[in-house]
Design a protein around this motif. Structure first.
Motif, PDB file in Angstrom:
ATOM      1  N   GLU A 249     -15.806  -6.766 -18.267  1.00 25.27           N
ATOM      2  CA  GLU A 249     -14.532  -6.116 -18.575  1.00 25.27           C
ATOM      3  C   GLU A 249     -13.999  -5.296 -17.385  1.00 25.27           C
ATOM      4  N   TYR A 250     -14.902  -4.874 -16.501  1.00 25.77           N
ATOM      5  CA  TYR A 250     -14.478  -4.026 -15.378  1.00 25.77           C
ATOM      6  C   TYR A 250     -14.364  -4.779 -14.051  1.00 25.77           C
ATOM      7  N   PHE A 251     -14.595  -6.085 -14.085  1.00 28.43           N
ATOM      8  CA  PHE A 251     -14.570  -6.837 -12.821  1.00 28.43           C
ATOM      9  C   PHE A 251     -13.170  -6.833 -12.184  1.00 28.43           C
ATOM     10  N   THR A 252     -12.137  -6.953 -13.028  1.00 30.49           N
ATOM     11  CA  THR A 252     -10.784  -6.999 -12.455  1.00 30.49           C
ATOM     12  C   THR A 252     -10.440  -5.654 -11.831  1.00 30.49           C
ATOM     13  N   LEU A 253     -10.965  -4.602 -12.443  1.00 32.46           N
ATOM     14  CA  LEU A 253     -10.719  -3.270 -11.892  1.00 32.46           C
ATOM     15  C   LEU A 253     -11.389  -3.146 -10.510  1.00 32.46           C
ATOM     16  N   LEU A 254     -12.573  -3.733 -10.368  1.00 37.44           N
ATOM     17  CA  LEU A 254     -13.227  -3.708  -9.053  1.00 37.44           C
ATOM     18  C   LEU A 254     -12.384  -4.476  -8.032  1.00 37.44           C
ATOM     19  N   PHE A 255     -11.789  -5.565  -8.496  1.00 36.26           N
ATOM     20  CA  PHE A 255     -10.884  -6.349  -7.641  1.00 36.26           C
ATOM     21  C   PHE A 255      -9.702  -5.452  -7.241  1.00 36.26           C
ATOM     22  N   GLY A 256      -9.130  -4.747  -8.222  1.00 35.32           N
ATOM     23  CA  GLY A 256      -7.977  -3.878  -7.955  1.00 35.32           C
ATOM     24  C   GLY A 256      -8.325  -2.735  -7.013  1.00 35.32           C
ATOM     25  N   LEU A 257      -9.505  -2.159  -7.205  1.00 41.52           N
ATOM     26  CA  LEU A 257      -9.963  -1.069  -6.339  1.00 41.52           C
ATOM     27  C   LEU A 257      -9.922  -1.517  -4.875  1.00 41.52           C
ATOM     28  N   ALA A 258     -10.293  -2.750  -4.636  1.00 43.91           N
ATOM     29  CA  ALA A 258     -10.270  -3.284  -3.266  1.00 43.91           C
ATOM     30  C   ALA A 258      -8.865  -3.729  -2.861  1.00 43.91           C
ATOM     31  N   ARG A 259      -8.206  -4.515  -3.711  1.00 44.65           N
ATOM     32  CA  ARG A 259      -6.942  -5.137  -3.303  1.00 44.65           C
ATOM     33  C   ARG A 259      -5.836  -4.109  -3.072  1.00 44.65           C
ATOM     34  N   ALA A 260      -5.920  -2.959  -3.787  1.00 41.10           N
ATOM     35  CA  ALA A 260      -4.911  -1.910  -3.589  1.00 41.10           C
ATOM     36  C   ALA A 260      -4.877  -1.465  -2.120  1.00 41.10           C
ATOM     37  N   VAL A 261      -6.012  -1.568  -1.438  1.00 38.03           N
ATOM     38  CA  VAL A 261      -6.078  -1.164  -0.025  1.00 38.03           C
ATOM     39  C   VAL A 261      -5.127  -2.038   0.811  1.00 38.03           C
ATOM     40  N   GLY A 262      -5.281  -3.341   0.681  1.00 42.67           N
ATOM     41  CA  GLY A 262      -4.450  -4.260   1.473  1.00 42.67           C
ATOM     42  C   GLY A 262      -2.983  -4.163   1.082  1.00 42.67           C
ATOM     43  N   ILE A 263      -2.736  -4.047  -0.223  1.00 37.05           N
ATOM     44  CA  ILE A 263      -1.341  -3.997  -0.679  1.00 37.05           C
ATOM     45  C   ILE A 263      -0.669  -2.737  -0.131  1.00 37.05           C
ATOM     46  N   ALA A 264      -1.378  -1.602  -0.201  1.00 36.80           N
ATOM     47  CA  ALA A 264      -0.788  -0.344   0.291  1.00 36.80           C
ATOM     48  C   ALA A 264      -0.432  -0.483   1.776  1.00 36.80           C
ATOM     49  N   ILE A 265      -1.320  -1.093   2.545  1.00 39.42           N
ATOM     50  CA  ILE A 265      -1.047  -1.216   3.990  1.00 39.42           C
ATOM     51  C   ILE A 265       0.124  -2.192   4.216  1.00 39.42           C
ATOM     52  N   GLN A 266       0.200  -3.222   3.388  1.00 38.74           N
ATOM     53  CA  GLN A 266       1.337  -4.154   3.522  1.00 38.74           C
ATOM     54  C   GLN A 266       2.655  -3.471   3.139  1.00 38.74           C
ATOM     55  N   ILE A 267       2.600  -2.569   2.173  1.00 37.40           N
ATOM     56  CA  ILE A 267       3.828  -1.857   1.788  1.00 37.40           C
ATOM     57  C   ILE A 267       4.269  -0.943   2.934  1.00 37.40           C
ATOM     58  N   VAL A 268       3.317  -0.338   3.626  1.00 36.56           N
ATOM     59  CA  VAL A 268       3.676   0.502   4.779  1.00 36.56           C
ATOM     60  C   VAL A 268       4.429  -0.352   5.806  1.00 36.56           C
TER      61      VAL A 268
END
Ligand code: MLT
Length: 384
Positions: free
Chosen positions: A340-359
């Motif tokens: 149930e928490y695997f997608t959250l682990l994915f999000g914890l990581a992917r938010a890093v790349g997305i935030a840098i792409q938004i910058v």
């Protein structure tokens, strides 16, 4: 001078999810159909052995940091890794009903409500620094795992995260979480969550709102939630066939499911046309560290038999295993048996790349002017 034509749009392309339409630039990473993922030009195979913070530095600054640069960056993240008590209280007041991704997206939105300085670059760093704490609060709260201890970011980015989870920990689990985190930071600009985050940012919504939206995009079963579904699929195969299942039996199992119009999880990718190198890294890891684990042996049989059977169908453009086929199995084998928490682990990581792409989109694209608001066109179709 004639403009280079990148893509020709015909009516056949309408209502097809913009698949493959070039819409902009991504400076952080790219996915080669044959060679897989590269962060800032460096292959994921090489990066998988690095420290998470060293990889984040590379994504953030676009260059490999020296030892002293990484140390300074780590200190900067530690300085920013603080969540105010009232923010924690609001996160812990979220309803436990719903998928953990609902809570994760809401928690990020809550953190943004208390952010006084809404600057994309500043917020990206602070968000990256606080994400492990936010994620652990959500998991412990939703899962009823107990009170989250105070954050100790100086222990290390993922070391702190695993310690914040109030579940039995081990060196292996920390190692797997670090690897999982690195492999999921970024995947080009066109995947749904990244695209959504960038699109929401294009309306000049702040970083937290854009990342919260991106996490909702990631939450769907066709995107990030596939890793949860994949482990459930491997577990079902194990329970249906038993620990001693042979590759021949697994192949028969797959054929029967396909004949019965049932889904096979963990195969195919929008861009890749080989086995996802991130999956290969995890398969190798599983063979090395958990060779006798029952889930691992079934997952390895599924990898081989699945590709063989799917490759027989000319309509399947990519019959190879993707990262979701094995990532959950490795997490479970390492002691994190909570799909149930695997997608959250994915999000914890992917938010890093997305935030840098938004910058990049907001502050660097088009000589610093930033990209305009996303505004495609839909053709009117009168109801019949
Ligand atoms: C992935 O990590 O594989 C992606 O986010 C999915 C994609 O690239 O479309």
């Amino acid at each position: 001078m004639e403009e280079e034509v990148l893509f020709t749009i015909t009516k056949e392309h309408l209502d097809t999810g913009l698949r493959g339409f070039p819409v902009g630039y991504c400076t952080t990473s790219h996915v080669d159909p044959q060679k897989g993922l590269f962060y800032r030009g460096t292959s994921i195979l090489k990066l998988s052995t690095w420290e998470p913070v060293k990889v984040i530095y590379l994504l953030y600054y676009g260059k490999e940091g020296t030892h002293s640069e990484i140390t300074a960056f780590e200190k900067e993240l530690i300085k920013r890794a603080h969540l105010e008590e009232k923010v924690i209280r609001y996160i812990l007041a979220l309803p436990k009903e719903g998928h953990p991704m609902d809570l994760f997206a809401s928690a990020i939105q809550i953190v943004g409500m208390f952010e006084k300085n809404l600057d994309y670059r500043e917020n990206s760093l602070t968000l990256i620094a606080t994400l492990p704490h936010i994620a652990a609060l959500v998991i412990n709260h939703h899962g009823g795992f107990g009170k989250t201890p105070p954050s100790q970011p100086e222990l290390g980015y993922m070391e702190n995260f695993v310690r914040l989870l109030t579940i039995p920990s081990s060196d292996k689990l920390i190692q797997v979480m670090r690897l999982f985190n690195i492999l999921h930071y970024d995947h080009g600009g066109g995947n749904l969550s990244t695209f959504v985050g960038k699109a929401v940012g294009s309306g000049l919504q702040h970083m937290y709102g854009a990342i919260s939206a991106a996490m909702n995009a990631l939450a769907g079963p066709k995107h990030g939630r596939a890793n949860q579904d994949c482990l459930e699929f491997v577990e079902m195969a194990l329970s249906d066939l038993g620990e001693k299942a042979t590759i021949v039996e697994v192949e028969k199992y797959i054929r029967k499911r396909l004949n019965d119009n049932k889904l096979i999880f963990g195969f195919g990718h929008a861009v890749l046309r080989v086995e996802d190198p991130r999956a290969t890294i995890f398969y190798d890891y599983a063979k090395k560290y958990f060779p006798t684990h029952p889930l691992v042996s079934i997952a390895l049989h599924l990898r081989t038999a699945g590709e063989k059977v799917l490759a027989e169908n000319p309509k399947v453009s990519d019959p190879h295993a993707n990262i979701d086929a094995i990532s959950g199995t490795v997490l479970a084998a390492a002691g994190f048996h909570y799909p149930e928490y695997f997608t959250l682990l994915f999000g914890l990581a992917r938010a890093v790349g997305i935030a840098i792409q938004i910058v990049y989109d907001r502050l660097e694209a088009r000589e610093g002017k930033g990209t305009p608001i996303v505004r495609p066109k839909y053709l009117y179709k009168a109801a019949k």
